[in-house]
Design an enzyme around this catalytic site. Structure first.
Site, PDB file in Angstrom:
ATOM      1  N   MET A  11       1.173  -1.280  -0.007  1.00  0.00           N
ATOM      2  CA  MET A  11      -0.043  -0.118  -0.036  1.00  0.00           C
ATOM      3  C   MET A  11       0.618   1.456  -0.242  1.00  0.00           C
ATOM      4  O   MET A  11       1.419   1.872   1.194  1.00  0.00           O
ATOM      5  CB  MET A  11      -1.466   0.405   1.534  1.00  0.00           C
ATOM      6  CG  MET A  11      -1.651  -1.473   1.138  1.00  0.00           C
ATOM      7  SD  MET A  11      -3.091  -1.247   2.482  1.00  0.00           S
ATOM      8  CE  MET A  11      -4.011   0.507   2.362  1.00  0.00           C
ATOM      9  N   GLY A  13      -0.654   4.367  -0.206  1.00  0.00           N
ATOM     10  CA  GLY A  13      -1.480   5.575  -0.030  1.00  0.00           C
ATOM     11  C   GLY A  13      -1.637   6.594  -1.149  1.00  0.00           C
ATOM     12  O   GLY A  13      -2.753   6.881  -0.845  1.00  0.00           O
ATOM     13  N   GLY A  14      -1.966   5.358  -2.188  1.00  0.00           N
ATOM     14  CA  GLY A  14      -2.101   5.605  -3.433  1.00  0.00           C
ATOM     15  C   GLY A  14      -3.795   5.424  -3.876  1.00  0.00           C
ATOM     16  O   GLY A  14      -4.223   4.553  -2.855  1.00  0.00           O
ATOM     17  N   VAL A  15      -4.330   5.743  -4.861  1.00  0.00           N
ATOM     18  CA  VAL A  15      -5.556   4.815  -5.296  1.00  0.00           C
ATOM     19  C   VAL A  15      -5.778   3.481  -5.850  1.00  0.00           C
ATOM     20  O   VAL A  15      -6.477   2.862  -5.446  1.00  0.00           O
ATOM     21  CB  VAL A  15      -6.342   5.717  -6.288  1.00  0.00           C
ATOM     22  CG1 VAL A  15      -8.130   5.449  -6.692  1.00  0.00           C
ATOM     23  CG2 VAL A  15      -6.413   7.780  -5.763  1.00  0.00           C
ATOM     24  N   ASP A  16      -4.405   2.918  -6.397  1.00  0.00           N
ATOM     25  CA  ASP A  16      -4.085   2.572  -7.043  1.00  0.00           C
ATOM     26  C   ASP A  16      -4.700   1.123  -5.723  1.00  0.00           C
ATOM     27  O   ASP A  16      -5.157  -0.355  -5.981  1.00  0.00           O
ATOM     28  CB  ASP A  16      -3.040   2.318  -7.922  1.00  0.00           C
ATOM     29  CG  ASP A  16      -3.534   3.176  -9.380  1.00  0.00           C
ATOM     30  OD1 ASP A  16      -4.456   3.712  -9.832  1.00  0.00           O
ATOM     31  OD2 ASP A  16      -2.176   3.972  -9.908  1.00  0.00           O
ATOM     32  N   MET A  36       5.822   0.708   3.158  1.00  0.00           N
ATOM     33  CA  MET A  36       7.124   0.574   2.998  1.00  0.00           C
ATOM     34  C   MET A  36       7.840   2.272   3.063  1.00  0.00           C
ATOM     35  O   MET A  36       7.552   3.337   2.776  1.00  0.00           O
ATOM     36  CB  MET A  36       8.491   0.356   1.859  1.00  0.00           C
ATOM     37  CG  MET A  36       8.269  -1.590   1.245  1.00  0.00           C
ATOM     38  SD  MET A  36       9.370  -1.780   0.440  1.00  0.00           S
ATOM     39  CE  MET A  36      10.245  -2.628   1.179  1.00  0.00           C
ATOM     40  N   CYS A 111      14.788   0.608  -7.772  1.00  0.00           N
ATOM     41  CA  CYS A 111      13.627   0.120  -6.436  1.00  0.00           C
ATOM     42  C   CYS A 111      13.057  -1.200  -6.237  1.00  0.00           C
ATOM     43  O   CYS A 111      12.631  -1.467  -5.886  1.00  0.00           O
ATOM     44  CB  CYS A 111      12.715   1.367  -5.674  1.00  0.00           C
ATOM     45  SG  CYS A 111      12.353   1.052  -4.387  1.00  0.00           S
ATOM     46  N   GLY A 135      -0.408  -2.215  -6.913  1.00  0.00           N
ATOM     47  CA  GLY A 135      -1.278  -1.579  -7.494  1.00  0.00           C
ATOM     48  C   GLY A 135      -0.254  -1.398  -9.013  1.00  0.00           C
ATOM     49  O   GLY A 135      -1.492  -0.447  -9.432  1.00  0.00           O
ATOM     50  N   CYS A 209      10.525   9.648  -5.080  1.00  0.00           N
ATOM     51  CA  CYS A 209      10.220  10.065  -3.803  1.00  0.00           C
ATOM     52  C   CYS A 209      10.910  11.106  -3.558  1.00  0.00           C
ATOM     53  O   CYS A 209      10.937  12.043  -2.147  1.00  0.00           O
ATOM     54  CB  CYS A 209       9.824   8.277  -3.338  1.00  0.00           C
ATOM     55  SG  CYS A 209      11.016   8.016  -3.120  1.00  0.00           S
TER      56      CYS A 209
END
Length: 370
Positions: A11, A13-16, A36, A111, A135, A209
């Protein structure tokens, strides 16, 4: 339910990824959310050009908060796994070294290849989940004929993320699912609304990021300053491909192949960066037509759809995430080296980026352009 499984969902934290968690939960699976923590966004704040927070970055602290909120909404256990140290060692450091030696890196592939899937699958196993769901817009399927797991393009071609996933191994693919592979982004947002997720309208993250605003030069300065390291002197000559010296430049890390602005030399016709020579510190510039290459070589190759390239094969090759892909012949050069020969010369082939090989929807594999 007979087929109930424990599935770990990465997860972000995005929509997907939030929608993936909600979908799998609604299907009756035991879902566990994993996020992560890779980079402290506020770490370089205070250094010149490094804002406290920025919208639209992957994996920020706000994203951790959003992911946790989704987990609470749909009622699943949720854990944050801290891998900041390893992320810095295997992604951030190589990113800095690449720029300082004249290459243009793609940290998202590094990554995914070296950290995310590797570590998340280990944690998944520790919590009793055999499968990891993400996602990403891609598809995985098992090919009975070859006995191999295949990575394939998704239904929503505009969101295709297979370019960043070329490093996935057979073992990793066998334990990974991409539930959004058959869906379009608008369908995913609609599903997020149906599941009552507060972030259904959240924008997609576009940023690397750890590089705020995409300004990697400022990031390099701030990071090296924080590490107590001086920015090495990578200055040198600006030369033409025939070797004529046009002037000096302040450092090879300020240039990328294909760049036109900020070269600091004035000539009658536009000049572009054709090549960056890390060893000599020379930046080769020339007219636009010199930017085209017919061949490229890749190393650190990962093959997915086949065991080995034994004889030349026809493929379509993407040399950037947004590249359309170009028809080419792929052949083996050495132990860990493949050569691509394009039907038509391609613009701005850039060392440090990935070349990913396709056969229609199937990802044959990929490697790093040398």
């Amino acid at each position: 339910m007979e087929n109930t499984k424990t599935i770990a969902v990465a997860m972000s934290g995005g929509v997907d990824s939030s929608t993936v968690a909600a979908m799998l939960r609604a299907e009756g699976h035991n879902v566990v959310g994993l996020t992560m923590q890779l980079w402290n966004q506020r770490r370089l704040a205070g250094h010149e050009g490094m804002p406290e927070a920025i919208q639209g970055r992957c994996c920020s602290l706000d994203d951790v908060y959003d992911a946790r909120r989704v987990a609470q909404t749909i009622g699943i256990p949720y854990y944050v796994v801290n891998h900041e140290e390893r992320f810095e060692r295997e992604v951030v450091r190589p990113f800095v070294q690449d720029y300082l030696s004249g290459r243009t890196p793609i940290p998202c592939s590094l990554c995914n290849n070296h950290l995310k899937f590797d570590q998340l699958l280990i944690v998944a196993r520790q919590i009793g989940a055999d499968t990891l769901a993400t996602g990403h817009y891609a598809r995985v399927e098992f090919d009975e004929r070859s006995g191999r797991w295949l990575l394939k393009r998704p239904a929503d071609v505009a969101k295709d993320q297979t370019y960043f996933l070329f490093g996935l191994t057979q073992e990793q693919l066998s334990r990974t699912i991409f539930p959004l592979g058959g869906m379009t982004k608008p369908e995913v947002r609609e599903l997020a609304r149906q599941h009552g997720l507060a972030l259904a309208e959240k924008r997609d993250s576009q940023e690397i990021c750890f590089v705020p605003g995409g300004d990697y030069k400022r990031f390099l300065d701030a990071y090296l300053e924080e590490q107590g390291e001086a920015l090495p002197d990578t200055s040198g000559e600006l030369v033409t491909s025939s070797g004529e010296v046009l002037g000096e430049h302040s450092g090879i890390h300020n240039f990328t192949v294909g760049q036109r602005k900020g070269l600091g030399v004035a000539t009658g016709s536009p000049l572009y960066v054709i090549q960056i020579k890390g060893e000599s510190g020379q930046v080769v510039v020339g007219p636009g037509e010199e930017l085209y290459s017919k061949t490229l070589r890749t190393r650190r190759v990962n093959l997915i759809a086949l065991e080995a390239v034994t004889e030349p094969i026809r493929v379509v090759v993407k040399i950037r995430h947004r590249h359309e892909g170009a028809a080419a012949i792929l052949e083996r050069l050495g132990e860990d080296e493949l050569q691509v020969t394009f039907d038509e010369p391609q613009r701005a082939v850039t060392p440090g980026q990935a070349a990913v090989f396709y056969d229609h929807d199937v990802v044959i594999g990929g490697g790093w352009i040398v």
